[in-house]
Design a protein around this motif. Structure first.
Motif, PDB file in Angstrom:
ATOM      1  N   THR A  96      11.448   0.510   7.684  1.00  0.00           N
ATOM      2  CA  THR A  96      12.143  -0.647   7.114  1.00  0.00           C
ATOM      3  C   THR A  96      11.168  -1.422   6.238  1.00  0.00           C
ATOM      4  OG1 THR A  96      13.466  -0.837   9.145  1.00  0.00           O
ATOM      5  CG2 THR A  96      13.491  -2.719   7.634  1.00  0.00           C
ATOM      6  N   THR A  97      11.548  -1.698   5.021  1.00  0.00           N
ATOM      7  CA  THR A  97      10.694  -2.457   4.110  1.00  0.00           C
ATOM      8  C   THR A  97      11.058  -3.931   4.210  1.00  0.00           C
ATOM      9  OG1 THR A  97      10.699  -0.587   2.576  1.00  0.00           O
ATOM     10  CG2 THR A  97       9.888  -2.679   1.738  1.00  0.00           C
ATOM     11  N   VAL A  98      10.080  -4.769   4.594  1.00  0.00           N
ATOM     12  CA  VAL A  98      10.352  -6.192   4.781  1.00  0.00           C
ATOM     13  C   VAL A  98       9.592  -7.016   3.746  1.00  0.00           C
ATOM     14  CG1 VAL A  98      10.712  -5.833   7.251  1.00  0.00           C
ATOM     15  CG2 VAL A  98       8.466  -6.542   6.442  1.00  0.00           C
ATOM     16  N   PRO A  99      10.072  -8.232   3.455  1.00  0.00           N
ATOM     17  CA  PRO A  99       9.380  -9.091   2.488  1.00  0.00           C
ATOM     18  C   PRO A  99       7.962  -9.414   2.943  1.00  0.00           C
ATOM     19  CG  PRO A  99      11.595  -9.894   2.928  1.00  0.00           C
ATOM     20  CD  PRO A  99      11.314  -8.834   3.956  1.00  0.00           C
ATOM     21  N   GLY A 100       7.073  -9.570   1.980  1.00  0.00           N
ATOM     22  CA  GLY A 100       5.683  -9.855   2.295  1.00  0.00           C
ATOM     23  C   GLY A 100       5.479 -11.174   3.009  1.00  0.00           C
ATOM     24  N   ALA A 101       6.411 -12.119   2.847  1.00  0.00           N
ATOM     25  CA  ALA A 101       6.266 -13.420   3.479  1.00  0.00           C
ATOM     26  C   ALA A 101       6.641 -13.399   4.945  1.00  0.00           C
ATOM     27  CB  ALA A 101       7.136 -14.453   2.755  1.00  0.00           C
ATOM     28  N   LEU A 102       7.265 -12.315   5.418  1.00  0.00           N
ATOM     29  CA  LEU A 102       7.736 -12.222   6.789  1.00  0.00           C
ATOM     30  C   LEU A 102       6.910 -11.218   7.579  1.00  0.00           C
ATOM     31  CD1 LEU A 102      11.596 -12.296   6.136  1.00  0.00           C
ATOM     32  CD2 LEU A 102      10.041 -14.210   6.571  1.00  0.00           C
ATOM     33  N   THR A 103       7.064 -11.256   8.892  1.00  0.00           N
ATOM     34  CA  THR A 103       6.315 -10.392   9.794  1.00  0.00           C
ATOM     35  C   THR A 103       7.237  -9.368  10.431  1.00  0.00           C
ATOM     36  OG1 THR A 103       4.791 -12.207  10.301  1.00  0.00           O
ATOM     37  CG2 THR A 103       4.832 -10.351  11.835  1.00  0.00           C
ATOM     38  N   ARG A 104       6.805  -8.134  10.476  1.00  0.00           N
ATOM     39  CA  ARG A 104       7.604  -7.096  11.128  1.00  0.00           C
ATOM     40  C   ARG A 104       7.711  -7.428  12.620  1.00  0.00           C
ATOM     41  NH1 ARG A 104       8.799  -2.255   9.132  1.00  0.00           N
ATOM     42  NH2 ARG A 104       7.238  -2.583   7.500  1.00  0.00           N
ATOM     43  N   PRO A 105       8.906  -7.544  13.168  1.00  0.00           N
ATOM     44  CA  PRO A 105       9.075  -7.911  14.581  1.00  0.00           C
ATOM     45  C   PRO A 105       8.341  -6.967  15.517  1.00  0.00           C
ATOM     46  CG  PRO A 105      11.166  -8.126  13.428  1.00  0.00           C
ATOM     47  CD  PRO A 105      10.211  -7.438  12.479  1.00  0.00           C
ATOM     48  N   VAL A 106       7.774  -7.521  16.577  1.00  0.00           N
ATOM     49  CA  VAL A 106       6.961  -6.713  17.493  1.00  0.00           C
ATOM     50  C   VAL A 106       7.794  -5.712  18.273  1.00  0.00           C
ATOM     51  CG1 VAL A 106       5.189  -8.492  17.738  1.00  0.00           C
ATOM     52  CG2 VAL A 106       7.157  -8.501  19.282  1.00  0.00           C
ATOM     53  N   HIS A 107       9.101  -5.944  18.388  1.00  0.00           N
ATOM     54  CA  HIS A 107       9.914  -5.003  19.160  1.00  0.00           C
ATOM     55  C   HIS A 107      10.377  -3.814  18.322  1.00  0.00           C
ATOM     56  CE1 HIS A 107      13.070  -7.446  17.233  1.00  0.00           C
ATOM     57  NE2 HIS A 107      13.932  -6.490  17.502  1.00  0.00           N
ATOM     58  N   TRP A 108      10.038  -3.804  17.018  1.00  0.00           N
ATOM     59  CA  TRP A 108      10.386  -2.659  16.177  1.00  0.00           C
ATOM     60  C   TRP A 108       9.328  -1.561  16.346  1.00  0.00           C
ATOM     61  CZ3 TRP A 108      11.984  -4.466  10.582  1.00  0.00           C
ATOM     62  CH2 TRP A 108      13.121  -5.302  10.681  1.00  0.00           C
ATOM     63  N   PRO A 109       9.732  -0.306  16.507  1.00  0.00           N
ATOM     64  CA  PRO A 109       8.759   0.795  16.567  1.00  0.00           C
ATOM     65  C   PRO A 109       7.982   0.866  15.259  1.00  0.00           C
ATOM     66  CG  PRO A 109      10.924   1.527  17.318  1.00  0.00           C
ATOM     67  CD  PRO A 109      11.118   0.169  16.701  1.00  0.00           C
ATOM     68  N   SER A 110       6.745   1.309  15.330  1.00  0.00           N
ATOM     69  CA  SER A 110       5.891   1.332  14.141  1.00  0.00           C
ATOM     70  C   SER A 110       6.218   2.478  13.184  1.00  0.00           C
ATOM     71  CB  SER A 110       4.416   1.429  14.549  1.00  0.00           C
ATOM     72  OG  SER A 110       4.195   2.589  15.332  1.00  0.00           O
ATOM     73  N   GLY A 111       6.803   3.549  13.705  1.00  0.00           N
ATOM     74  CA  GLY A 111       7.146   4.677  12.845  1.00  0.00           C
ATOM     75  C   GLY A 111       8.643   4.869  12.747  1.00  0.00           C
ATOM     76  N   SER A 112       9.051   6.037  12.242  1.00  0.00           N
ATOM     77  CA  SER A 112      10.470   6.362  12.184  1.00  0.00           C
ATOM     78  C   SER A 112      10.978   6.504  13.608  1.00  0.00           C
ATOM     79  CB  SER A 112      10.671   7.659  11.408  1.00  0.00           C
ATOM     80  OG  SER A 112      12.041   8.008  11.380  1.00  0.00           O
ATOM     81  N   SER A 113      12.134   5.935  13.888  1.00  0.00           N
ATOM     82  CA  SER A 113      12.601   5.894  15.264  1.00  0.00           C
ATOM     83  C   SER A 113      14.079   6.204  15.382  1.00  0.00           C
ATOM     84  CB  SER A 113      12.338   4.496  15.842  1.00  0.00           C
ATOM     85  OG  SER A 113      13.017   4.317  17.066  1.00  0.00           O
ATOM     86  N   PRO A 114      14.455   6.940  16.444  1.00  0.00           N
ATOM     87  CA  PRO A 114      15.872   7.194  16.710  1.00  0.00           C
ATOM     88  C   PRO A 114      16.463   6.087  17.567  1.00  0.00           C
ATOM     89  CG  PRO A 114      14.567   8.434  18.259  1.00  0.00           C
ATOM     90  CD  PRO A 114      13.584   7.703  17.345  1.00  0.00           C
TER      91      PRO A 114
END
Length: 327
Positions: A247-265
């Motif tokens: 998932t590509t997120v805006p630079g001003a925001l932080t990737r949520p910690v509960h999101w997997p770091s790689g591709s995920s099912p």
């Protein structure tokens, strides 16, 4: 675009729990619901808040039934109010925080609008709000946040129209898209203001310059979606959704910690789950500015009530649910 505002928003509009007196966990109320495991009135300390103003269950908020806490963001209002030398933790400080938090959200949105290069009208509003927040505490407590939203709304609308011009995007504002199948959707330049996108399948969707002000993204599947240049996307909206490393997120925001770091099912929430949750009252945590015509997550005093609609302008009026604090 959201990514463009990274420098402008800076640290002043980012929550810093280390410099806060636990205000979100004391000043704000929440009601037992899908996102809060218990009731808590405004002004009462959360039972999980330690004497050092740290959350004792921070690492397991979602598993403990406090998803609302994991989603909430104060936009830096907590440390700003805590730093006021004339205030100490108590009713007056709590009242100031309940007004400062939605004003800080407006500052975030206005700063992003200015960063697009089309928001010249945002600068004087930013200066005026900053002066209010730094001004007399008694005067600040009496600020009409709803009136401020009415002033800010047209500025954000104009910026959105200019940025999206020529992209051929659709007008889907306030649309009921709960559980909608929008996988790989071409949503470039689309306005999704106030849209209900609860549990929507947005995997691989192109949201380039899409206006997401106040859109309800709870349990939306954003794996592989392009949100890098989405307009008026906020951290609570991301926190409420599901995504992963693609998932590509805006630079001003932080990737949520509960999101997997790689591709995920990762599982995709079913529409019936979103619609079938109890309607408990909770704060708007997915873009609660109220400027999208719907609060973003409904009108609430804590957080919960999945799928509950709110057609009233308003939303974040200072009665938001508590935020995340490190243990």
């Amino acid at each position: 675009m959201s990514g463009s505002g990274s420098q402008g928003n800076g640290q002043r509009l980012r929550a810093d729990c280390e410099r806060c007196a636990g205000l979100c966990c004391v000043a704000l109320p929440f009601t037992a619901s899908a996102d809060f495991a218990a009731d808590k009135p405004a002004g009462q300390r959360c039972t999980h808040l330690t004497a050092e103003n740290r959350c004792s269950i921070h690492a397991g908020l979602r598993a403990s039934g406090f998803t609302g806490c994991a989603v909430f963001d104060c936009y830096g209002a907590g440390q700003r109010v805590t730093a006021r030398p004339e205030l100490t933790p108590g009713p007056e400080m709590f009242a100031v925080f309940r007004v400062t938090r939605p004003l800080h959200e407006l500052l975030w949105l206005l700063t992003e609008a200015e960063a697009t290069g089309h928001g010249g009208a945002a600068r004087p509003l930013i200066a005026e709000i900053e002066a209010l927040v730094d001004g007399d505490a008694a005067e600040l407590r009496g600020v009409d946040v709803t009136a401020w939203r009415a002033r800010v709304g047209p500025v954000l609308e104009e910026v959105s129209e200019r940025v999206r011009r020529g992209l051929g995007g659709r007008d889907l504002r306030h649309a009921d898209l709960v559980g909608a199948r929008l996988r790989d959707g071409q949503l470039r330049g689309t306005t999704l203001r106030g849209a209900l996108l609860i549990a929507a399948d947005l995997r691989g969707a192109d949201l380039h310059r899409a206006d997401l002000l106040g859109a309800d993204l709870r349990d939306a599947d954003l794996r592989g979606a392009d949100l890098a240049d989405a307009l008026f996307l906020t951290q609570p909206q991301l926190n409420a959704a599901h995504g992963d490393g693609t998932t590509t997120v805006p630079g001003a925001l932080t990737r949520p910690v509960h999101w997997p770091s790689g591709s995920s099912p990762a599982r995709h929430e079913a529409p019936h789950r979103a619609r079938g949750m109890p309607p408990g009252k909770a704060a708007p945590v997915g873009g609660g500015s109220g400027l999208g015509g719907r609060s973003g997550n409904g009108r609430r005093t804590g957080r919960g009530g999945r799928g509950r609609r709110n057609d009233r302008a308003g939303g974040a009026d200072g009665t938001e649910g508590p935020g995340r604090r490190p243990g």
